[in-house]
Structure formats: structure tokens, C-alpha cells
Design an enzyme around this catalytic site. Structure first.
Site, mmCIF file in Angstrom:
data_model
loop_
_atom_site.group_PDB
_atom_site.id
_atom_site.type_symbol
_atom_site.label_atom_id
_atom_site.label_comp_id
_atom_site.label_asym_id
_atom_site.label_seq_id
_atom_site.Cartn_x
_atom_site.Cartn_y
_atom_site.Cartn_z
ATOM 1 C CG ASP A 121 37.154 35.591 48.210
ATOM 2 O OD1 ASP A 121 37.801 35.515 47.152
ATOM 3 O OD2 ASP A 121 36.432 36.573 48.504
ATOM 4 C CG HIS A 143 40.651 37.838 47.694
ATOM 5 N ND1 HIS A 143 39.592 38.721 47.730
ATOM 6 C CD2 HIS A 143 40.654 37.208 48.907
ATOM 7 C CE1 HIS A 143 38.998 38.650 48.905
ATOM 8 N NE2 HIS A 143 39.614 37.739 49.640
ATOM 9 C CD GLU A 148 33.789 40.117 45.244
ATOM 10 O OE1 GLU A 148 34.517 41.059 45.577
ATOM 11 O OE2 GLU A 148 33.644 39.075 45.919
ATOM 12 C CG HIS A 169 29.746 40.572 46.860
ATOM 13 N ND1 HIS A 169 29.860 41.927 46.581
ATOM 14 C CD2 HIS A 169 30.863 40.236 47.527
ATOM 15 C CE1 HIS A 169 30.993 42.385 47.069
ATOM 16 N NE2 HIS A 169 31.623 41.387 47.651
#
Length: 425
Positions: free
Chosen positions: A237, A239, A288, A337
Site C-alpha cells: 500500500d 498511500h 477504499e 477495505h
């Protein structure tokens, strides 16, 4: 012959009873409950005595979502809770043409979970059987990590409680040797507890100055892969960095056989996914913070092939079933998620069991508890917690609805002893 007749009459009575409940049962109240460390649960009650649980929560906006649940409530009182699709449409259309948005969709999501819970209980079936399942034997789980051995918290405690004895140190605060040993220790530690899939959390500068971070992350990925072995599943991930930096990283870590790269572009610029997805062999994951099926359709057009809707935000079970169907048209998979409570987790399990294109399930680490050497989920909140088995999966029972039994006595004790906060716990 008499026994067969008696059994036949019993099943006939159960069938008729279910039909009667479905036709005559109505919603008589919707109650919100603040559950530590930061969650908002919703309880839908009916005139027939059946109740359903869901999670109507948006991180750092708990009171706002509670207010939205209260606003929606009059559109549902007196209505049939088992007509879940129509109730979803009632909630979505409420508000003088203002549709969507994270607050409204989170409120809808929690109520939708609770309605499905009631529908399953009325039919005496787990939700996944009403969705068309089962499509698999169990639900493959993954655990997120940065560095270090597994740590746990007591029920109702937030993330930060796991660091009360030894402060958390980020990779940038460690020596190279400490960092790499922490990455390896985390990989080995979580796999020893039963996980066969891990996701590394990393951060890259949102401009073009993050080359040193790219190099460090690539080294961490190589270390994790070596510690976990070739057959384990590993994801990352990143971000929401600048897309070109995400692409630089993707091209450096392609040799390590990643399951997916998550969120390689900003949340708002869905079309930017094409800048990365078309230039790497790593499957791109995202979603998400998107609400409803429409954004996911745009993401699929841009090249996303692992969709990550949050069942507590994107529209609940009803909408995620539709998102999964759209994804199936693109040969894409679902990895929902789920950073919230055991209620969202239980709803995600039901969805996973009822769709054909499920990949792997995220969960909130504060739901983890080590009990008799095994990871369990929902300890302190459920009478019978879910268990992570040695093959890295959770096996979902045939219990009706969400398949859970809230331990309301323990829940009251947690609410008495633990603090509820606005920030996600």
C-alpha cells in the site's frame, strides 16, 4: 412414516413462519451505539422481535453519521426490513436530490448491513446463501504491517495501546540493519500465526523528490519476500503518492511477485490510475474512499483490477454485491477495505462467501487477539469469535444473518471501561 410426516410438518411450519415474518414484519426503531475505541454501531429492531446489527461509521465523523442515521430513520420506520433493495433506494433518494457522499453512504451502509442481518435471520440462512453462495470454502485473510513482531491490544483499546510499553519507531527512524530485521521479523511473525498473505504499508513523497524512499521500500520488499518465502502472498500500500513515483517503485519491485499495489494515485484523480496500471505487471488496487458503484466503474476503465470498496462506506452489502458484478465484467477482483470493527468484518465475510470474484480480505488489527496460540477476531464483542486457521482462512458458519452473536454483557462492560474517541481507533 410418522417421523417423516412430523419432520415435513416442522419444515413446512418453519417455511410458513419465515414467509409470514417477511410479509408482515416492519421496522420499529433504529438505534445507534458508540462502541470503543471509536466505532458507531447501528441496531435495527422490528415489531416481530428480530434485530439486525450494522456499522454506520465514518472515521473522524462519528457524530455526523449518527445525525445522518437519525435523519434517514423516518424513511424506514414502518417499512418491511426484508425488502433490502427498496430500503436502500429509499435511503439513497432521501434528501431532496442530494445523493452519495461519505456521510450519507456510511449511514446507508450500516443500516443496510443490519437489514441483511434481519433478512437472513427471518429466512434462517446466512446472508451469503441469500446472495447466491457459497462460492468458496473460506475467506483468505491478510494482515497489514510496517516492521516488527506482532502486537495485540485488549478489546476496546485503540491502535496506540499496542505501543504503550515500547514506543513505535518508523523505518526512517531506524538504522538500515534495524529496519531490515524489523521487516523480516514482521513477515516471519505474522506467518507463524497463520497468515499466508501480508500487506506492507509504505510512504512516498507526493512530489518528485522521493527517490531515496523508493530505494528503501524496494529493499524492504525484497527482505519481506525472502523472509516469507516464494509461495506467500505479498501486497503493498503506497498511500496516494505522485503517480510517477508510484510507477518508479512498481517497476523496481516487479521481480518480487506482488499480489497488488494499492492506491498509487490520489483519491480524487481516478483516471490517473491509467498512468500506472498500463506500465507495470503488478495488479493495481484502489477504492477504499470511493462511494457507490459509479467511481469503481471509472476505476476499472482506468485499469484497476483489484477493487477495495469499504462495506461500511461504499453502500453496504447491497452496493458491494453490485460493484463485484461490475468488476466481474472486467476480469477484476474484490479485496474489500475493512479497517473498522468486527461488524464490518462479519459483513465482509458474508459478501466474500457470496461473490465469485473475491480475492482476499483486509481487517482491522485491533480486532486481532491471541487466544490459546491462535488468532481470533471479535474477542470481547462476540460470544463466538472468528478464528484464523492454519491455512490463512476464516471459515464462516451456517448461522443466520451476519452469522454472529453479540456478547451484549461484555459489550456493556467495554463501553463502561473504555474511552470512545472521534479519531479512528
Amino acid at each position: 412414516m410418522g417421523l417423516r410426516l412430523a419432520i415435513g410438518m416442522l419444515y413446512s411450519w418453519q417455511f410458513v413462519h419465515s414467509l409470514c415474518m417477511a410479509f408482515f414484519m416492519v421496522i420499529n426503531d433504529i438505534i445507534t451505539v458508540k462502541v470503543p475505541p471509536s466505532w458507531v454501531w447501528v441496531k435495527v429492531t422490528t415489531d416481530e422481535g428480530l434485530t439486525g446489527w450494522g456499522e454506520a461509521y465514518l472515521e473522524c465523523h462519528g457524530d455526523t453519521v449518527i445525525a445522518e442515521v437519525e435523519r434517514i430513520k423516518p424513511y424506514l420506520i414502518g417499512k418491511d426490513p426484508t425488502a433490502v433493495e427498496q430500503r436502500w433506494q429509499d435511503m439513497y433518494a432521501s434528501g431532496t436530490g442530494y445523493v452519495g457522499g461519505p456521510v450519507k453512504m456510511s449511514a446507508i451502509s450500516g443500516i443496510d448491513m443490519a437489514l441483511w442481518d434481519i433478512k437472513g435471520k427471518a429466512a434462517n440462512q446466512p446472508i451469503y446463501r441469500l446472495l447466491g453462495g457459497p462460492t468458496r470454502e473460506g475467506v483468505t485473510m491478510y494482515h497489514s504491517y510496517v516492521t516488527g513482531e506482532p502486537r495485540f491490544v485488549e478489546p476496546g483499546d485503540p491502535y496506540r495501546a499496542r505501543y504503550k510499553d515500547s514506543p513505535r519507531r518508523l523505518p526512517s527512524q531506524m538504522t538500515r540493519e534495524e529496519r531490515l530485521e524489523g521487516v523480516a521479523a514482521g513477515g516471519r511473525g505474522y506467518m507463524s500465526l497463520g497468515y499466508h498473505c501480508l500487506k506492507m504499508h509504505v510512504g512516498i513523497s507526493r512530489d518528485f523528490t522521493g527517490q531515496s524512499a523508493v530505494d528503501m521500500i524496494a529493499e524492504n520488499v525484497a527482505t519481506a519476500r525472502a523472509a516469507m518465502g516464494a509461495d506467500a502472498l505479498l501486497a503493498i500500500d503506497v498511500h496516494n503518492p505522485q503517480p510517477m513515483m508510484a510507477l518508479k517503485l512498481a517497476q523496481k519491485i516487479e521481480p518480487y511477485n506482488l499480489l497488488f499495489m494499492e492506491e498509487p494515485v490520489s483519491v480524487e484523480r481516478i483516471e490517473d490510475l491509467a498512468l500506472v496500471a498500463g506500465r507495470t505487471t503488478i495488479p493495481i488496487a484502489a477504492g477504499e474512499r470511493w462511494m457507490g458503484k459509479w467511481d469503481f466503474h471509472r476505476a476499472l476503465d482506468a485499469g484497476a483490477r483489484v477493487l477495495q470498496p469499504d462495506i461500511a462506506h461504499a453502500g453496504g452489502i447491497t452496493e458491494l454485491k453490485k460493484i463485484a458484478a461490475v468488476a466481474e465484467c472486467y476480469g477484476a477482483y474484490m479485496a474489500p477495505h475493512c479497517p473498522l470493527s468486527i461488524l464490518s468484518m462479519a459483513a465482509s465475510f458474508q459478501l466474500a462467501m457470496g461473490i465469485p470474484n473475491f480475492l482476499v480480505q483486509e481487517h482491522n488489527e485491533v480486532n486481532d487477539y491471541l487466544l490459546d496460540g491462535k488468532i481470533v477476531y471479535g474477542y470481547g464483542f462476540l460470544k463466538t469469535p472468528f478464528t484464523l486457521e492454519a491455512d490463512g482462512m476464516v471459515y464462516v458458519s451456517e448461522a443466520p444473518g451476519l452469522g454472529i452473536d453479540i456478547d451484549e454483557e461484555s459489550l456493556r462492560e467495554i463501553m463502561r471501561k473504555k474511552e470512545w474517541t472521534v479519531a479512528r481507533g
